[in-house]
Write a protein that holds these residues in place. Structure first.
Motif, mmCIF file in Angstrom:
data_model
loop_
_atom_site.group_PDB
_atom_site.id
_atom_site.type_symbol
_atom_site.label_atom_id
_atom_site.label_comp_id
_atom_site.label_asym_id
_atom_site.label_seq_id
_atom_site.Cartn_x
_atom_site.Cartn_y
_atom_site.Cartn_z
ATOM 1 N N UNK A 121 0.829 -1.205 0.000
ATOM 2 C CA UNK A 121 0.000 0.000 0.000
ATOM 3 C C UNK A 121 0.867 1.260 0.000
ATOM 4 N N UNK A 122 0.453 2.234 -0.780
ATOM 5 C CA UNK A 122 1.113 3.525 -0.789
ATOM 6 C C UNK A 122 0.727 4.293 0.477
ATOM 7 N N UNK A 123 1.674 5.028 1.040
ATOM 8 C CA UNK A 123 1.433 5.764 2.282
ATOM 9 C C UNK A 123 1.670 7.252 2.059
ATOM 10 N N UNK A 124 0.744 8.067 2.548
ATOM 11 C CA UNK A 124 0.925 9.520 2.544
ATOM 12 C C UNK A 124 1.080 9.972 3.993
ATOM 13 N N UNK A 125 2.116 10.752 4.238
ATOM 14 C CA UNK A 125 2.373 11.289 5.587
ATOM 15 C C UNK A 125 2.159 12.800 5.548
ATOM 16 N N UNK A 126 1.051 13.258 6.150
ATOM 17 C CA UNK A 126 0.723 14.678 6.150
ATOM 18 C C UNK A 126 1.480 15.390 7.266
ATOM 19 N N UNK A 127 2.242 16.409 6.880
ATOM 20 C CA UNK A 127 2.974 17.237 7.840
ATOM 21 C C UNK A 127 2.334 18.618 7.860
ATOM 22 N N UNK A 128 2.199 19.215 9.027
ATOM 23 C CA UNK A 128 1.651 20.566 9.075
ATOM 24 C C UNK A 128 2.638 21.540 8.438
ATOM 25 N N UNK A 129 2.107 22.567 7.766
ATOM 26 C CA UNK A 129 2.975 23.548 7.120
ATOM 27 C C UNK A 129 3.745 22.937 5.973
ATOM 28 N N UNK A 130 5.058 23.121 5.988
ATOM 29 C CA UNK A 130 5.933 22.575 4.952
ATOM 30 C C UNK A 130 6.910 21.590 5.584
ATOM 31 N N UNK A 131 7.166 20.445 4.933
ATOM 32 C CA UNK A 131 8.036 19.421 5.534
ATOM 33 C C UNK A 131 9.466 19.876 5.781
ATOM 34 N N UNK A 132 9.879 20.989 5.173
ATOM 35 C CA UNK A 132 11.261 21.442 5.357
ATOM 36 C C UNK A 132 11.489 22.116 6.699
ATOM 37 N N UNK A 133 10.414 22.379 7.460
ATOM 38 C CA UNK A 133 10.539 23.067 8.748
ATOM 39 C C UNK A 133 9.907 22.259 9.875
ATOM 40 N N UNK A 134 10.708 21.855 10.836
ATOM 41 C CA UNK A 134 10.232 21.248 12.078
ATOM 42 C C UNK A 134 9.239 20.096 11.868
ATOM 43 N N UNK A 135 9.542 19.243 10.909
ATOM 44 C CA UNK A 135 8.634 18.129 10.604
ATOM 45 C C UNK A 135 9.227 16.775 10.971
ATOM 46 N N UNK A 136 10.461 16.752 11.478
ATOM 47 C CA UNK A 136 11.182 15.495 11.747
ATOM 48 C C UNK A 136 11.389 14.688 10.470
ATOM 49 N N UNK A 137 11.421 15.391 9.328
ATOM 50 C CA UNK A 137 11.622 14.711 8.044
ATOM 51 C C UNK A 137 12.943 13.944 8.030
ATOM 52 N N UNK A 138 14.022 14.580 8.499
ATOM 53 C CA UNK A 138 15.335 13.934 8.465
ATOM 54 C C UNK A 138 15.346 12.641 9.269
ATOM 55 N N UNK A 139 14.706 12.668 10.444
ATOM 56 C CA UNK A 139 14.686 11.478 11.293
ATOM 57 C C UNK A 139 13.871 10.349 10.675
ATOM 58 N N UNK A 140 12.746 10.701 10.073
ATOM 59 C CA UNK A 140 11.880 9.682 9.480
ATOM 60 C C UNK A 140 12.498 9.081 8.227
ATOM 61 N N UNK A 141 13.047 9.933 7.371
ATOM 62 C CA UNK A 141 13.604 9.412 6.111
ATOM 63 C C UNK A 141 14.849 8.568 6.360
ATOM 64 N N UNK A 142 15.595 8.890 7.401
ATOM 65 C CA UNK A 142 16.766 8.068 7.744
ATOM 66 C C UNK A 142 16.317 6.654 8.088
ATOM 67 N N UNK A 143 15.231 6.539 8.827
ATOM 68 C CA UNK A 143 14.703 5.229 9.182
ATOM 69 C C UNK A 143 14.140 4.508 7.950
ATOM 70 N N UNK A 144 13.464 5.252 7.089
ATOM 71 C CA UNK A 144 12.914 4.650 5.869
ATOM 72 C C UNK A 144 14.029 4.146 4.953
ATOM 73 N N UNK A 145 15.095 4.937 4.852
ATOM 74 C CA UNK A 145 16.234 4.499 4.028
ATOM 75 C C UNK A 145 16.812 3.190 4.552
ATOM 76 N N UNK A 146 16.910 3.081 5.880
ATOM 77 C CA UNK A 146 17.455 1.861 6.474
ATOM 78 C C UNK A 146 16.565 0.653 6.183
#
Length: 252
Positions: A72-97
């Motif tokens: 299943x495809x997953x959409x992760x909604x972040x408030x505002x823009x993902x480039x600011x205070x969204x924990x994007x770096x932490x989540x994508x690091x885990x996804x890459x692993x």
């Protein structure tokens, strides 16, 4: 896996791409604390909706991994823009692993929505040409030593503070020596959402206004001379009638 900027809250401030991705995603994770429920109206009927406000990062990633494993495809909604205070770096690091591919769809950041509601340009010629987006530390991650608020204050740039509303009184005292107690301040709570609140004041009185309104979260604080309701400024060189435009082609 798709990270989507949900914008400041209004359901009609998502990008066309965001709406398209949401409509096709069978699983949607969203930050219920900051999101206007109407945004979820863009999701497909029958989509699995997961409110992440009570989940830690490992639990959020586990939902993504589980859904991806089910094809299943997953959409992760972040408030505002993902480039600011969204924990994007932490989540994508885990996804890459985990070997899970992902992409990012930008959204309208909260500070831009706040400026639009105020009818204010944050960069005014010869008055303020820089915007500092930052936060302060209360019950949150430690700030880098080089990013102390007093360092940014010395620039007297337009300052946008996220995640700082509970410290408004101490912040005003800290900023006043550089900006002046009469410096304009605006606080925008839940910009573009039905319960939005806009407060204007100065560094001398904004804390009283915020505390009087009982604001405790989901607000951005904007500080700077560009926020004055009547601004006298120089004319932008780009649009100056005296500018030599003979070298500009029709494609510029």
């Amino acid at each position: 896996m798709h990270f989507i900027g949900a914008g400041p809250g209004a359901a009609d401030l998502l990008t066309v791409r965001a709406v398209r991705v949401l409509a096709a995603a069978p699983v949607v994770l969203y930050a219920g604390t900051y999101l206007d429920p109407e945004v979820l109206g863009h999701c497909a009927p029958g989509a699995e909706l997961v409110d992440t406000q009570g989940l830690d990062l490992d639990q959020i990633v586990a939902h993504c991994a589980r859904a991806t494993g089910e094809g299943k495809d997953v959409a992760r909604l972040c408030s505002g823009d993902p480039s600011l205070y969204s924990a994007l770096a932490e989540q994508t690091r885990r996804l890459d692993a985990l070997g899970i591919p992902w992409d990012v769809t930008p959204g309208v950041p909260a500070y831009a929505a706040a400026a639009a509601l105020l009818g204010t340009e944050l960069t005014v010629p010869e008055l303020a040409q820089s915007v500092v987006l930052t936060r302060t530390r209360a019950r949150s991650t430690v700030m880098p030593e080089t990013e102390a608020l007093e360092n940014f204050a010395r620039t007297r740039a337009t300052l946008v503070l996220h995640l700082a509303i509970t410290r408004i009184r101490s912040l005003a005292r800290e900023l006043a020596p550089e900006y002046g107690e009469d410096c304009p301040v605006a606080v925008v709570y839940r910009a573009t959402q039905p319960e939005q609140v806009i407060l204007r004041g100065t560094l001398a009185d904004i804390a009283d206004r915020v505390e009087g309104a009982g604001l405790r979260q989901a607000a951005v604080i904007l500080v700077g001379r560009a926020l004055a309701e009547s601004v006298s400024c120089a004319q932008s060189h780009l649009y100056d009638p005296g500018r030599d435009r003979s070298h500009i082609s029709s494609h510029e």
